[in-house]
Design an enzyme around this catalytic site. Structure first.
Site, PDB file in Angstrom:
ATOM      1  N   HIS A   1      21.415  -1.827   1.028  1.00 49.79           N
ATOM      2  CA  HIS A   1      20.267  -2.400   0.327  1.00 49.79           C
ATOM      3  C   HIS A   1      20.570  -2.574  -1.158  1.00 49.79           C
ATOM      4  O   HIS A   1      21.257  -1.755  -1.762  1.00 49.79           O
ATOM      5  CB  HIS A   1      19.023  -1.520   0.513  1.00 49.79           C
ATOM      6  CG  HIS A   1      18.419  -1.658   1.865  1.00 49.79           C
ATOM      7  ND1 HIS A   1      19.008  -1.112   2.996  1.00 49.79           N
ATOM      8  CD2 HIS A   1      17.288  -2.294   2.289  1.00 49.79           C
ATOM      9  CE1 HIS A   1      18.259  -1.394   4.052  1.00 49.79           C
ATOM     10  NE2 HIS A   1      17.216  -2.110   3.646  1.00 49.79           N
TER      11      HIS A   1
ATOM     12  N   LYS B   1     -11.452   5.585   5.522  1.00 49.03           N
ATOM     13  CA  LYS B   1     -11.954   6.488   4.489  1.00 49.03           C
ATOM     14  C   LYS B   1     -13.384   6.111   4.158  1.00 49.03           C
ATOM     15  O   LYS B   1     -13.699   4.923   3.957  1.00 49.03           O
ATOM     16  CB  LYS B   1     -11.087   6.368   3.224  1.00 49.03           C
ATOM     17  CG  LYS B   1     -11.309   7.475   2.195  1.00 49.03           C
ATOM     18  CD  LYS B   1     -10.576   8.728   2.568  1.00 49.03           C
ATOM     19  CE  LYS B   1     -10.449   9.684   1.379  1.00 49.03           C
ATOM     20  NZ  LYS B   1      -9.755  10.931   1.759  1.00 49.03           N
TER      21      LYS B   1
ATOM     22  N   LYS C   1     -18.234  -8.427 -15.149  1.00 44.83           N
ATOM     23  CA  LYS C   1     -18.770  -9.733 -15.513  1.00 44.83           C
ATOM     24  C   LYS C   1     -20.230  -9.848 -15.068  1.00 44.83           C
ATOM     25  O   LYS C   1     -20.561  -9.538 -13.918  1.00 44.83           O
ATOM     26  CB  LYS C   1     -17.934 -10.827 -14.857  1.00 44.83           C
ATOM     27  CG  LYS C   1     -18.400 -12.246 -15.158  1.00 44.83           C
ATOM     28  CD  LYS C   1     -17.526 -13.249 -14.412  1.00 44.83           C
ATOM     29  CE  LYS C   1     -18.030 -14.668 -14.603  1.00 44.83           C
ATOM     30  NZ  LYS C   1     -17.208 -15.642 -13.838  1.00 44.83           N
TER      31      LYS C   1
ATOM     32  N   THR D   1      -5.279   7.788   4.024  1.00 48.57           N
ATOM     33  CA  THR D   1      -6.642   7.449   3.597  1.00 48.57           C
ATOM     34  C   THR D   1      -6.832   7.736   2.111  1.00 48.57           C
ATOM     35  O   THR D   1      -7.661   7.089   1.459  1.00 48.57           O
ATOM     36  CB  THR D   1      -7.690   8.212   4.425  1.00 48.57           C
ATOM     37  OG1 THR D   1      -7.517   9.622   4.255  1.00 48.57           O
ATOM     38  CG2 THR D   1      -7.572   7.866   5.902  1.00 48.57           C
TER      39      THR D   1
END
Length: 494
Positions: A68, A179, A190, A239
């Site tokens: 890799h 979860k 906004k 989670t």
């Protein structure tokens, strides 16, 4: 894109050529997988290919890891690695960033004897930099195993890019995890402006100076089957990671509504983790109300101090699924829950069946206390995200409409009340397809029937059980009600 049928029918040489780049410069894995056919699903193929690596000796695994490239390098690498690093922003590093990555990668290689590996899909260069710093503190064996886990993840992402499972018979099972109660608060989101004004409500928008949301996230996909059946967590997104993902994306969300935030997070989840097939997100608003402030000798509304509201709750639900590279919203609705309204007179309940089981007296003018859950769906789900604020329906407006209709109507029953509330909502907001109700009757029990010199009475809480109603009002029904009202008006004028 290839199907499982395509792969199962290929000769070994063709299969090796098709899957040879799934593991970096290691086509031997694809070649050996030919003997493990048939593949029943993408997850089955991935499990068999990773099984080949897991069964290999330590030297072979180390050789795979060393094949890799170093993240951030400008040296030659496979086309897949080039594309993955480009998408993570590693091909556009500033000179100083490049030198920093180069130094850290060299440090990592010197420490462990193999390159730093990370499945970079969905990650930014900042994420990668932080992961590299953190993992430099690990032990060698920990990093060796983590490198293999990352390689398995990269392989899963690459398989998903070239294989479609369309047309396959998927196992019908309940399989999901997630979860709940992910609380996230943000200041200075906004503002929501430009909403359609209606006569029944003074709502004109939200400042979004402080917003809160309680999110539940549930994900599913066949890729998670090994975690249940074999205890293999290779593709499990913890989670706790889901919690952090949701909270951090509230910072990058540029919209104005909870519905829009859920849409944004769902797409980011499925884009980041390509092995997820579906996601359900539920977001419950945590409302804050601005408090009074005495400034410059007059009472006004504070721009800084808010109190957490304890009234009815607004919630949004979004479900999305992946089909190939396409993400589809399969369900979206908004709702207001636990809206508690009491009208002290102008309500009746008479004319119902009376038989040997009936003990309830008829009442031509009773107080009526109702609990309402009201949900609404858009014809075009994009309207829910308030990209065009004039087509967005705010929970505050639905609340005010329900109250107004309750005030106006001589109520013969709760059933009739919710029908007319639904018709009014759909009349004001024709972009909706339907409005659904869950209602409960909590009308008080009478304690004192007459008070001298007063028209009042004394009541107490009703004893359970409580009556309830479920009903959906469609846009077609609302149109018919509108026509009936117009005809009645014309006949009165005549």
């Amino acid at each position: 894109m290839f199907t499982m049928d395509d792969l199962n029918q290929m000769d070994t040489q063709t299969l090796t050529g098709t899957l040879g780049s799934i593991f970096e410069h290691s086509s031997w894995i694809a070649e050996r997988s030919a003997a493990l056919r048939p593949f029943s699903s993408l997850s089955d193929l991935h499990r068999k290919m990773t099984g080949i690596v897991k069964a290999a000796d330590r030297e072979t695994q180390l050789d795979l890891i060393k094949k890799h490239p170093r993240l951030g390098t400008k040296k030659t690498m496979s086309d897949d690695s080039v594309r993955e690093q480009q998408n993570a922003g590693l091909s556009k590093l500033e000179q100083q960033e490049y030198e920093e990555f180069l130094m850290l990668n060299e440090h990592y290689y010197d420490r462990f004897g193999f390159p730093f590996i990370l499945a970079v899909k969905g990650k930014t260069k900042q994420d990668i930099h932080q992961a590299l710093l953190a993992r430099l503190e690990s032990e060698r064996e920990t990093e060796f195993q983590q490198a293999l886990i990352e390689i398995y993840r990269i392989a899963r992402f690459r398989l998903a890019d070239i294989i479609t499972e369309k047309g396959e018979t998927q196992m019908k099972r309940t399989m999901s995890y997630g979860k709940g109660n992910v609380f996230a608060y943000r200041t200075f989101l906004k503002p929501l402006t430009g909403v359609k004004q209606i006569p029944e409500s003074s709502f004109a928008g939200r400042s979004n100076t402080v917003v809160g949301v309680d999110v539940t996230c549930e994900i599913g996909g066949e890729a998670f089957l090994p975690s249940f059946t074999d205890g293999d967590n290779t593709l499990v997104v913890a989670t706790d990671s889901m919690k952090n993902f949701i909270q951090r994306h509230l910072a990058s969300y540029e919209g104005t509504t909870t519905e829009g935030f859920l849409h944004y997070v769902a797409h980011r989840f499925l884009d980041t983790y390509s092995h997820m097939d579906k996601i359900t997100l539920t977001g419950e608003d945590i409302p804050f109300e601005a408090m009074p402030a005495y400034e410059e000798k007059e009472l006004s509304t504070s721009r800084l101090v808010f109190r957490r509201s304890r009234n009815e709750r607004s919630r949004s639900v979004l479900k999305a699924e992946r089909s190939g590279n396409t993400i589809t919203i399969t369900e979206q609705y908004s709702e207001i829950m636990d809206l508690q309204l009491v009208k002290v007179s102008g309500n009746s309940f008479i004319g119902f069946i009376r038989d040997e089981y009936t003990t309830l007296p008829e009442d031509g003018n009773r107080p009526l206390f109702v609990y309402l859950n009201i949900s609404w769906q858009y014809e075009n789900t994009n309207d829910a995200y308030a990209s065009d604020p004039a087509r967005y329906v705010a929970a505050e407006q639905v609340r005010d409409l329900a109250s107004t209709v309750f005030h106006e109507l001589e109520t013969p029953s709760i059933q009739n009340l919710i029908y007319h509330i639904g018709c009014r909502i759909l009349a004001r907001f024709p972009q909706l397809t339907d409005v659904s109700f869950q209602s409960q009757n909590h009308t008080w029990d009478t304690v004192v029937e007459e008070i001298p010199g007063s028209k009042g009475k004394v009541y107490t809480e009703p004893r359970p059980p409580y009556g309830f109603q479920h009903f959906t009002v469609t846009r077609e029904e609302a149109e018919k009600e509108k026509q009936k009202a117009a005809e009645k008006c014309r006949s009165l004028k005549a």
